[in-house]
Motif scaffolding. Sequence first.
Motif, short mmCIF file in Angstrom:
data_model
loop_
_atom_site.label_atom_id
_atom_site.label_comp_id
_atom_site.label_asym_id
_atom_site.label_seq_id
_atom_site.Cartn_x
_atom_site.Cartn_y
_atom_site.Cartn_z
N ILE A 23 32.09 23.58 22.15
CA ILE A 23 32.55 23.78 20.77
C ILE A 23 31.69 22.98 19.79
N ILE A 24 31.40 21.72 20.17
CA ILE A 24 30.65 20.84 19.27
C ILE A 24 29.21 21.30 19.09
N ALA A 25 28.54 21.62 20.20
CA ALA A 25 27.12 21.97 20.14
C ALA A 25 26.83 23.14 19.20
N PRO A 26 27.60 24.23 19.24
CA PRO A 26 27.29 25.35 18.34
C PRO A 26 27.55 25.06 16.87
N LEU A 27 28.39 24.06 16.56
CA LEU A 27 28.72 23.80 15.17
C LEU A 27 27.49 23.46 14.35
N TYR A 28 26.59 22.66 14.95
CA TYR A 28 25.39 22.29 14.22
C TYR A 28 24.52 23.51 13.95
N TYR A 29 24.40 24.40 14.94
CA TYR A 29 23.56 25.59 14.76
C TYR A 29 24.15 26.54 13.73
N ILE A 30 25.47 26.57 13.65
CA ILE A 30 26.11 27.37 12.60
C ILE A 30 25.73 26.81 11.23
N LEU A 31 25.86 25.49 11.09
CA LEU A 31 25.53 24.85 9.81
C LEU A 31 24.04 24.97 9.52
N GLU A 32 23.21 24.81 10.57
CA GLU A 32 21.76 24.89 10.39
C GLU A 32 21.33 26.27 9.91
N ASN A 33 21.90 27.31 10.49
CA ASN A 33 21.49 28.67 10.14
C ASN A 33 22.10 29.15 8.82
N PHE A 34 23.15 28.47 8.36
CA PHE A 34 23.70 28.82 7.06
C PHE A 34 23.10 27.95 5.95
N THR A 35 22.26 26.98 6.35
CA THR A 35 21.64 26.09 5.37
C THR A 35 20.81 26.83 4.32
N PRO A 36 19.93 27.79 4.72
CA PRO A 36 19.14 28.48 3.69
C PRO A 36 19.99 29.18 2.63
N ALA A 37 21.06 29.85 3.08
CA ALA A 37 21.92 30.55 2.12
C ALA A 37 22.66 29.58 1.21
N VAL A 38 23.21 28.51 1.82
CA VAL A 38 23.95 27.53 1.03
C VAL A 38 23.02 26.81 0.06
N SER A 39 21.84 26.42 0.55
CA SER A 39 20.88 25.73 -0.31
C SER A 39 20.43 26.63 -1.46
N THR A 40 20.23 27.90 -1.16
CA THR A 40 19.83 28.85 -2.21
C THR A 40 20.87 28.94 -3.31
N LEU A 41 22.13 29.04 -2.91
CA LEU A 41 23.21 29.15 -3.90
C LEU A 41 23.34 27.87 -4.73
N ILE A 42 23.27 26.71 -4.06
CA ILE A 42 23.42 25.44 -4.78
C ILE A 42 22.24 25.22 -5.73
N PHE A 71 24.73 19.31 -3.08
CA PHE A 71 23.50 19.43 -2.28
C PHE A 71 23.32 18.21 -1.38
N VAL A 72 23.51 17.02 -1.92
CA VAL A 72 23.36 15.78 -1.15
C VAL A 72 24.42 15.69 -0.06
N PHE A 73 25.67 15.99 -0.42
CA PHE A 73 26.78 15.91 0.54
C PHE A 73 26.57 16.89 1.70
N PHE A 74 26.12 18.09 1.38
CA PHE A 74 25.89 19.10 2.42
C PHE A 74 24.86 18.61 3.43
N HIS A 75 23.79 18.01 2.96
CA HIS A 75 22.73 17.57 3.87
C HIS A 75 23.12 16.31 4.65
N ILE A 76 23.98 15.47 4.07
CA ILE A 76 24.49 14.31 4.81
C ILE A 76 25.36 14.78 5.98
N VAL A 77 26.24 15.73 5.70
CA VAL A 77 27.09 16.29 6.77
C VAL A 77 26.24 16.95 7.84
N LYS A 78 25.21 17.65 7.42
CA LYS A 78 24.33 18.33 8.37
C LYS A 78 23.62 17.33 9.28
N GLN A 79 23.11 16.23 8.74
CA GLN A 79 22.42 15.23 9.54
C GLN A 79 23.36 14.54 10.51
#
Length: 217
Positions: A23-42, A71-79
């Motif tokens: 469960i944990i391992a895929p969560l990062y890849y979900i966030l990683e692959n949604f990063t371009p879309a989220v970053s684009t919107l922000i 934007f900053v909060f999203f990338h902190i959570v991602k890291q």
Amino acid sequence: MKNRKTLIKVYLFFWKYRRMDSIIAPLYYILENFTPAVSTLILAGFYQEVYLALGGELPGYSGLVSYGSAFVFFHIVKQFLQLIASISTNAGIYEKTLFILNEMLSKKASELPLIAYENTEAMNKKQAAEECVHSERIPSIFMLSVVLATSVLGTGTLILTLGSYHGLLAVIAIASVAQFYAAAYFQEKKQYQISQEMTGEKRNRNYLWSLFTDENL
């Protein structure tokens, strides 16, 4: 159909033996692959706020602060999630899984009747099972399927996001990623096919090698 059954068995194995890691391992890849879309919107919202602020159309800078903070909060959570997922993937998905599989393989081999060791088909299956474990194929299949599935979802989201700005951007994005998915699929399929075809030959090679190198024979 066979590949689908294999994938289902892999998922069931991880759900039974390494549930939390699966469960944990895929969560990062979900966030990683949604990063371009989220970053684009922000960033699109942020630049829009900058444009309006420079034109004197905004009474304050609360919008800029909100988008910047998001934007900053999203990338902190991602890291942070990347760190947790890395530990979960390396220790749980790979190391602990391989330990469990080696135990299961040893137990199964010890339960085989002696006559089975004279059966070519049985020995080919045993060789294939050992290679599957030693080459880390089962955790690799799990992680590859996770990466591909989340990549498809993330790519689809990005295409929709770009398409909302201009249809041509969506077309360019589709053309760019289609070749990647096609190449990855055919490469994995061919690699699995070759591995299956070489099982018998590898077993014979290992046996002949042991005749010349094992002093107990």
